[in-house]
Enzyme design. Structure first.
Site, short mmCIF file in Angstrom:
data_model
loop_
_atom_site.label_atom_id
_atom_site.label_comp_id
_atom_site.label_asym_id
_atom_site.label_seq_id
_atom_site.Cartn_x
_atom_site.Cartn_y
_atom_site.Cartn_z
N ASN A 1 -2.23 -9.20 11.97
CA ASN A 1 -1.24 -8.15 11.73
C ASN A 1 -1.87 -6.79 11.94
O ASN A 1 -3.05 -6.58 11.66
CB ASN A 1 -0.64 -8.27 10.32
N GLY B 1 -7.84 -14.80 0.45
CA GLY B 1 -8.25 -15.18 1.79
C GLY B 1 -7.94 -16.63 2.09
O GLY B 1 -8.78 -17.50 1.88
N ASN C 1 -1.53 -0.66 -4.81
CA ASN C 1 -2.51 -0.55 -3.75
C ASN C 1 -2.49 0.86 -3.17
O ASN C 1 -1.44 1.35 -2.74
CB ASN C 1 -2.20 -1.59 -2.66
N ILE D 1 0.15 -3.79 10.94
CA ILE D 1 1.32 -3.07 10.44
C ILE D 1 1.05 -1.58 10.38
O ILE D 1 1.92 -0.77 10.68
CB ILE D 1 1.73 -3.59 9.04
N CYS E 1 -9.47 1.79 5.28
CA CYS E 1 -8.84 2.84 6.08
C CYS E 1 -9.90 3.69 6.78
O CYS E 1 -10.98 3.93 6.23
CB CYS E 1 -7.99 3.74 5.18
N ALA F 1 0.82 -1.21 0.00
CA ALA F 1 0.00 0.00 0.00
C ALA F 1 0.85 1.26 0.00
O ALA F 1 1.92 1.31 0.62
CB ALA F 1 -0.92 0.00 1.21
#
Length: 306
Positions: free
Chosen positions: A71, A244, A100, A73, A131, A48
Site C-alpha cells: 500500500n 505484522g 496515530n 496510501i 514519515c 494516522a
C-alpha cells in the site's frame, strides 16, 4: 471473583484483551462497527492524523502480493480537526483509543501530539516515525537514532497521554532505534511498520503503484516482525505492541512468546472483517492448549527457555 485470562495492562491502556486493529487498516471504526460491537476489542488504533487534511498519493495505491499486499496510501486523513470529530463517534464504545500521529516536521508532530492528547477518549499516542523529514533531505525520522530520540523527547514534553513510538523495519539494526526512543522517554513501542516493496506490471515494465514503492504487510512479514520483536525485547524494558501478519490466535501467542504484551491486527481485517473478534474468541483455548492460564504468562516465554 472471575479472573479475565486475557487482561493486559500497559502504560495508559487497561486492556480487556491484548488484540486490537492496527492503524491504517481500520479507519475510525465505523465500517467495522456495522459487523460487531467494537467494545469487544482490546483497544483501537485509529488512522494516522496530520495537522492539515491530506489527500494521499495518486492511484493506484494498492497491489496484492502472493502473501500480503503493498500500500502507498500516503497518510490520507481529514486533518486534526476532522479526526477530532471522528473520535466523538467512538465515545459510545468501552475501549481505549490509541491515536496515530504523523508529520513531515518536528513542529507538526509536536503540534498534533499536543492537541490530540487532550481528547478525552484518547488513552495513548502511537507516533509514526516512518514519515520523511522534509527539513533533513527526506530521510525518515525512524532511520536516525538521534533524530528519533529527540523527537520522542519533544513529543513527551507536550503529550498528556503515554507515548508509543512505532518503529520501522527499514533500518540496519532496529535495536538501536528501540534504545534511542526508550532513552527519549517513550512509554512503549509498537512494531513493526511495513517493509518497503515494489511490484512491476509485466505489460509495461512500470511499477504497479503510482508511488513506485509501497509498504508490504500481511503474512509475508510475520517472520521479520517476530525476529525484530525478539531482539528488541532483549534490548529495552518498555512494553511492545507487536504487529505484522497476524491472522490467528496462534499468531498472537507467537508474538507474545517473542516479547509483545499486546498485538495489532492489520491486513487480515481486509480479507476477514471479523478477524479481531474471532482471534479474541479463540485465544483462551489456544493459551490453555499450550499450558498458560493467562495471556500475561506467555509474554517473553521464548526468552525464559533454556
Amino acid at each position: 471473583m472471575v479472573i479475565n485470562p486475557l487482561k493486559m495492562t500497559l502504560p495508559g491502556l487497561d486492556l480487556k484483551n491484548p488484540v486490537m486493529p492496527a492503524s491504517g487498516c481500520f479507519g475510525f471504526g465505523q465500517e467495522y462497527g456495522e459487523y460487531y460491537d467494537l467494545s469487544r476489542l482490546g483497544a483501537l488504533m485509529v488512522k494516522a492524523v496530520t495537522w492539515e487534511p491530506r489527500r494521499g498519493n495518486a492511484m493506484p495505491r494498492l497491489a496484492e502480493t502472493p502473501a500480503g499486499m503493498l500500500n502507498a496510501i500516503g497518510l490520507q486523513n481529514p486533518g486534526i480537526a476532522g479526526v477530532e470529530k471522528e473520535l466523538v463517534w467512538l465515545e459510545q464504545f468501552d475501549l481505549p483509543i490509541i491515536a496515530n500521529v504523523a508529520g513531515y516536521s518536528v513542529e507538526e508532530y509536536v503540534a498534533v501530539a499536543r492537541r490530540i492528547s487532550q481528547v478525552p477518549n484518547v488513552h495513548a499516542l502511537e507516533i509514526n516515525i516512518s514519515c520523511p523529514n522534509v527539513k533533513e533531505g527526506g530521510i525518515a525520522f525512524g532511520q536516525d537514532p538521534q533524530v528519533a530520540k529527540e523527537l520522542t523527547m519533544k513529543i513527551k514534553a507536550v503529550s498528556e497521554k503515554p507515548v508509543y513510538m512505532k518503529l520501522s523495519p527499514n533500518v540496519t539494526d532496529i535495536r538501536l532505534m528501540a534504545r534511542a526512543v526508550e532513552e527519549g522517554g517513550a512509554d512503549g513501542i509498537t512494531m513493526i511498520n511495513t517493509l518497503v516493496g515494489m511490484r512491476l506490471d509485466l505489460r509495461t515494465g512500470m511499477p504497479i503503484l503510482a508511488n513506485g514503492t509501497g509498504g508490504l504487510s500481511g503474512p509475508a512479514v510475520k517472520p521479520v516482525a517476530i525476529r525484530m520483536i525478539h531482539e528488541v525485547y532483549r534490548t529495552v524494558k518498555i512494553p511492545i505492541i507487536g504487529m505484522g501478519g497476524i491472522s490467528s490466535a496462534e499468531d498472537v501467542l507467537e508474538f507474545l512468546y517473542a516479547g509483545a504484551s499486546a498485538v495489532a491486527v492489520g491486513t487480515a481485517n481486509f480479507s476477514d472483517p471479523y478477524a479481531c473478534p474471532r482471534i479474541i474468541e479463540e485465544l483462551p483455548e489456544v493459551l490453555k492448549k499450550y499450558g498458560f492460564a493467562t495471556a500475561a504468562e506467555a509474554v517473553g516465554y521464548s526468552h525464559r527457555r533454556k
